[in-house]
Design a protein around this motif. Structure first.
Motif, PDB file in Angstrom:
ATOM      1  N   THR A 101     -32.655 -14.143 -10.235  1.00  0.00           N
ATOM      2  CA  THR A 101     -31.821 -14.772 -11.259  1.00  0.00           C
ATOM      3  C   THR A 101     -31.479 -16.199 -10.857  1.00  0.00           C
ATOM      4  O   THR A 101     -31.528 -17.116 -11.671  1.00  0.00           O
ATOM      5  CB  THR A 101     -30.541 -13.953 -11.497  1.00  0.00           C
ATOM      6  N   LYS A 102     -31.162 -16.399  -9.584  1.00  0.00           N
ATOM      7  CA  LYS A 102     -30.845 -17.748  -9.094  1.00  0.00           C
ATOM      8  C   LYS A 102     -32.057 -18.669  -9.214  1.00  0.00           C
ATOM      9  O   LYS A 102     -31.917 -19.829  -9.614  1.00  0.00           O
ATOM     10  CB  LYS A 102     -30.356 -17.710  -7.653  1.00  0.00           C
ATOM     11  N   GLN A 105     -32.217 -19.582 -12.860  1.00  0.00           N
ATOM     12  CA  GLN A 105     -31.119 -20.486 -13.237  1.00  0.00           C
ATOM     13  C   GLN A 105     -31.346 -21.887 -12.693  1.00  0.00           C
ATOM     14  O   GLN A 105     -31.121 -22.881 -13.399  1.00  0.00           O
ATOM     15  CB  GLN A 105     -29.778 -19.920 -12.754  1.00  0.00           C
ATOM     16  N   ASP A 106     -31.807 -21.975 -11.462  1.00  0.00           N
ATOM     17  CA  ASP A 106     -32.070 -23.284 -10.861  1.00  0.00           C
ATOM     18  C   ASP A 106     -33.206 -24.006 -11.575  1.00  0.00           C
ATOM     19  O   ASP A 106     -33.130 -25.205 -11.821  1.00  0.00           O
ATOM     20  CB  ASP A 106     -32.415 -23.135  -9.371  1.00  0.00           C
ATOM     21  N   ASN A 109     -32.022 -24.519 -15.392  1.00  0.00           N
ATOM     22  CA  ASN A 109     -30.738 -25.192 -15.535  1.00  0.00           C
ATOM     23  C   ASN A 109     -29.879 -24.554 -16.644  1.00  0.00           C
ATOM     24  O   ASN A 109     -29.293 -25.245 -17.474  1.00  0.00           O
ATOM     25  CB  ASN A 109     -30.929 -26.688 -15.799  1.00  0.00           C
ATOM     26  N   THR A 110     -29.855 -23.229 -16.649  1.00  0.00           N
ATOM     27  CA  THR A 110     -29.047 -22.488 -17.606  1.00  0.00           C
ATOM     28  C   THR A 110     -28.635 -21.162 -16.987  1.00  0.00           C
ATOM     29  O   THR A 110     -29.299 -20.660 -16.077  1.00  0.00           O
ATOM     30  CB  THR A 110     -29.814 -22.252 -18.929  1.00  0.00           C
ATOM     31  N   GLU A 111     -27.558 -20.608 -17.473  1.00  0.00           N
ATOM     32  CA  GLU A 111     -27.084 -19.320 -16.974  1.00  0.00           C
ATOM     33  C   GLU A 111     -27.971 -18.208 -17.527  1.00  0.00           C
ATOM     34  O   GLU A 111     -28.327 -18.200 -18.699  1.00  0.00           O
ATOM     35  CB  GLU A 111     -25.632 -19.088 -17.396  1.00  0.00           C
ATOM     36  N   ILE A 112     -28.331 -17.276 -16.654  1.00  0.00           N
ATOM     37  CA  ILE A 112     -29.155 -16.141 -17.045  1.00  0.00           C
ATOM     38  C   ILE A 112     -28.288 -14.887 -16.995  1.00  0.00           C
ATOM     39  O   ILE A 112     -27.708 -14.572 -15.958  1.00  0.00           O
ATOM     40  CB  ILE A 112     -30.380 -15.973 -16.109  1.00  0.00           C
ATOM     41  N   LYS A 113     -28.220 -14.189 -18.124  1.00  0.00           N
ATOM     42  CA  LYS A 113     -27.415 -12.970 -18.207  1.00  0.00           C
ATOM     43  C   LYS A 113     -28.229 -11.744 -18.606  1.00  0.00           C
ATOM     44  O   LYS A 113     -27.757 -10.633 -18.485  1.00  0.00           O
ATOM     45  CB  LYS A 113     -26.296 -13.151 -19.231  1.00  0.00           C
TER      46      LYS A 113
END
Length: 153
Positions: A101-102, A105-106, A109-113
């Protein structure tokens, strides 16, 4: 060959500006990877070192735990012992999912849920539920579990 578009019934075909990014995760026994679909094609995401295949290992107190996927859903009394700690396979898998997930996200450049996660064809309900629990521990909502042969096809 065309990729299958996954969407909920009644969901609009158009992309919304507020649409969440849903990643695909191959949570493997030895290695794992994370990807997204861009313009109808799968794009595998690489970590900061440029590696797109991430080893499915976790280090606790200088001990490396690997191949934990084989223990998923095998019972409530199954633990990996590290020193004086007993760690459930789902907790180890959750750490791998957090890493993937990191990476996503990196790179994005967005939050992953949310994620679609592959599981072996031989996984029974207990194995699938263990995978869902690992995702929950990692802060992910499982949109779908997909059998690995289906995902490969």
């Amino acid at each position: 060959m065309a990729l299958i578009k996954i969407q909920e019934p009644g969901q609009a075909e158009e992309k919304s500006q507020m649409a969440e990014t849903i990643v695909g995760i191959d949570l493997g026994t030895t290695n794992s990877l994370v990807g997204i679909v861009v313009d109808g094609r799968v794009k595998i995401l690489a970590d900061q070192e440029g590696k797109d295949i991430i080893p499915s290992i976790v280090e606790y107190d200088n001990e490396v735990i690997s191949s934990v996927k084989r223990l998923m859903g095998k019972g409530r009394d199954v633990f990996v012992t590290v020193g004086d700690k007993k760690i459930r396979p789902e907790e180890v898998s959750a750490e791998i999912l957090k890493k993937l997930t990191k990476v996503a996200q990196d790179r994005l450049n967005t939050e992953i849920k949310k994620a679609v996660i592959t599981v072996p064809a031989y996984f029974d309900e207990a194995g699938k539920n263990a995978t869902k629990l690992a995702a929950q521990l990692a802060g992910l909502e499982v949109v779908r579990l997909v059998n690995e042969p289906t995902a490969a096809a």
